[in-house]
Design an enzyme around this catalytic site. Structure first.
Site, PDB file in Angstrom:
ATOM      1  N   SER A 208       0.830  -1.210   0.000  1.00 37.39           N
ATOM      2  CA  SER A 208       0.000   0.000   0.000  1.00 37.39           C
ATOM      3  C   SER A 208       0.859   1.252   0.000  1.00 37.39           C
ATOM      4  O   SER A 208       1.936   1.262   0.604  1.00 37.39           O
ATOM      5  CB  SER A 208      -0.883  -0.018   1.258  1.00 37.39           C
ATOM      6  OG  SER A 208      -1.708   1.116   1.288  1.00 37.39           O
ATOM      7  N   CYS A 330     -12.553   1.178  14.178  1.00 39.58           N
ATOM      8  CA  CYS A 330     -13.259   0.750  12.975  1.00 39.58           C
ATOM      9  C   CYS A 330     -13.610   1.985  12.159  1.00 39.58           C
ATOM     10  O   CYS A 330     -13.359   3.110  12.565  1.00 39.58           O
ATOM     11  CB  CYS A 330     -14.480  -0.082  13.334  1.00 39.58           C
ATOM     12  SG  CYS A 330     -15.549   0.714  14.514  1.00 39.58           S
TER      13      CYS A 330
HETATM   14  N1  PLP Z   1      -3.583  -4.865   5.373  1.00 39.09           N
HETATM   15  C1  PLP Z   1      -3.006  -4.335   6.456  1.00 39.09           C
HETATM   16  C2  PLP Z   1      -2.151  -5.204   7.320  1.00 39.09           C
HETATM   17  C3  PLP Z   1      -3.198  -2.984   6.774  1.00 39.09           C
HETATM   18  O1  PLP Z   1      -2.630  -2.459   7.847  1.00 39.09           O
HETATM   19  C4  PLP Z   1      -4.020  -2.207   5.918  1.00 39.09           C
HETATM   20  C5  PLP Z   1      -4.318  -0.800   6.247  1.00 39.09           C
HETATM   21  O2  PLP Z   1      -4.527  -0.446   7.392  1.00 39.09           O
HETATM   22  C6  PLP Z   1      -4.584  -2.792   4.786  1.00 39.09           C
HETATM   23  C7  PLP Z   1      -4.340  -4.125   4.551  1.00 39.09           C
HETATM   24  C8  PLP Z   1      -5.447  -2.013   3.828  1.00 39.09           C
HETATM   25  O3  PLP Z   1      -4.662  -1.100   3.089  1.00 39.09           O
HETATM   26  P1  PLP Z   1      -5.361   0.092   2.234  1.00 39.09           P
HETATM   27  O4  PLP Z   1      -5.781   1.110   3.227  1.00 39.09           O
HETATM   28  O5  PLP Z   1      -4.305   0.587   1.300  1.00 39.09           O
HETATM   29  O6  PLP Z   1      -6.499  -0.480   1.507  1.00 39.09           O
END
Ligand code: PLP
Length: 390
Positions: A208, A330
């Site tokens: 991300s 959340c």
């Molecule tokens: N996976 C993890 C471990 C995360 O910390 C996050 C974001 O908080 C995400 C996925 C989702 O990422 P994005 O906000 O880019 O969709």
């Protein structure tokens, strides 16, 4: 850094200290420059004229930068609108492509993974976390040994709430040599740990932008060639048919610039030393403080002082201009119970006191000292109230 707070109808400006990098990291100057420069360009990167080619060149350069940080080949990088999208593509699209019979996740996954697994409509097998926060690998081994169909195993590398680093080498060794598909949510590992996607076992990984100092709204799915047909948004052939929709060239350029800059920035900030200092200072003041998880990434601490509720502490800290998280906020903005801490066997009462402090590229010793002083003042007030009531 300054932030404006609305107070009784007027706007008050005061210093704010940001200690929530695991939620989103502030925009890196390198990313901002790349973003602003790219916004000045006009056109569609798919156009063959000079305007289009200029945008295409930016995307090509960013692809190289993301591939370099991920240890991937350029052709393995597919830009998406977020990591959530990349994760959904990997799991929902991957389950179709590989005719998966079930999805295996852990009890510590981000909602992006858990909800995508649910969205496949397939059985979801959830493996537990051990008290140290790591994924129960014995359970994973048993599931793999007894599986009849093709499993899609979707696990995180670094936990966003606790910073626990999962035993990725052992996960790779368990799933890699089998017929099953392995997807790794590397969002919290990207830029902080060496990824080496091309040479390691996972078939797919997601990363991300906004966790490494790029703007929100950009992510990438890393795919091996045999997973090249995994789709979520077919569209008009962009990203070599792997993700439809006109590429957001400006945010992609910013993502690339952030990827190129982030490791040097982390080294400069020395976040691991700062977290150690924060934990030591808090422990000296509150010997009953508990830190959750072992084998953690050095930029984050998730801790509790028994009796100090996180909702109250976060409100008090916010009034002092200190932005932290409970690690489980959340989307409604409310503090909810943490599924990660529950899976680690932390009692609900103690989990209610858990606070997550996560540092990043612009964190300083001053930020840490301000947090420690702020938290201690909240603790002192609470202790004084309790003494009065006794
Ligand atoms: N996976 C993890 C471990 C995360 O910390 C996050 C974001 O908080 C995400 C996925 C989702 O990422 P994005 O906000 O880019 O969709």
């Amino acid at each position: 850094m300054f932030s404006a707070h609305a107070l009784h109808g007027s706007v008050m400006t005061r210093p704010a200290i940001y200690l929530d990098h695991n939620a989103a990291s502030p925009l890196l100057p390198e990313a901002r420059d790349a973003l602003v420069a790219a916004l000045a360009l006009t056109g569609n990167p798919s156009s063959v004229h000079a305007h289009g080619r200029a945008l295409r060149n930016l995307i090509d350069a960013a692809r190289t930068q993301i591939a370099t940080l991920a240890g991937a080949e350029r052709k393995q990088v597919v830009f998406t609108g977020s990591a959530t999208e990349a994760i959904t593509q990997a799991i929902v699209g991957g389950a179709k492509t590989f005719a998966s019979s079930a999805i295996v996740i852990s009890a510590g996954e981000h909602a992006a993974v858990a909800k995508a697994a649910e969205a496949t409509g397939l059985p979801v097998i959830t493996i537990g976390l051990l008290p140290d926060g790591s994924v129960d690998l014995d359970q994973l081994a048993e599931i793999i040994a007894s599986a009849e169909g093709n499993l899609l195993v979707a696990l995180h590398w670094v936990n966003n709430e606790t910073g626990v680093i999962q035993p990725i080498e052992r996960i790779n060794a368990l799933v890699g040599p089998t017929r099953h598909t392995l997807f790794i949510d590397a969002v919290q590992a990207f830029g902080k740990l060496p990824l080496d996607f091309a040479a390691s076992a996972p078939d797919m990984m997601a990363v991300s932008g906004h966790k490494i100092g790029a703007p929100a709204g950009i992510g990438a799915l890393l795919v091996k060639s045999h997973a090249d047909t995994v789709r979520l948004i077919p569209g008009g052939g962009q990203e070599q048919g792997r993700r439809g929709g006109t590429e957001a060239a400006a945010v992609i350029a910013a993502f690339g610039a952030a990827a190129a800059a982030i490791q040097a920035r982390y080294a400069e900030a020395g976040v691991t030393r700062l977290i150690e200092r924060l934990e030591a200072d808090l422990k000296a003041f509150s010997p009953d403080m508990v830190v959750f998880g072992a084998n953690r990434l050095g930029n984050v601490t998730n801790f509790a002082v028994p009796g100090v509720k996180n909702a109250t502490a976060m409100m008090g800290l916010d009034l002092l201009g200190l932005s932290v998280s409970s690690g489980s906020a959340c989307s409604s903005g409310k503090v909810g119970p943490s599924h990660v801490l529950a899976a680690m066997g932390v009692s609900p009462g103690l989990a209610d006191c858990a606070l997550r402090v996560s540092l990043g590229w612009n964190s300083t010793a001053h930020d840490v000292d301000a947090f420690v002083a702020g938290y201690q003042s909240i603790l002192q007030r609470q202790r004084a109230r309790q003494e009065q009531a006794a």
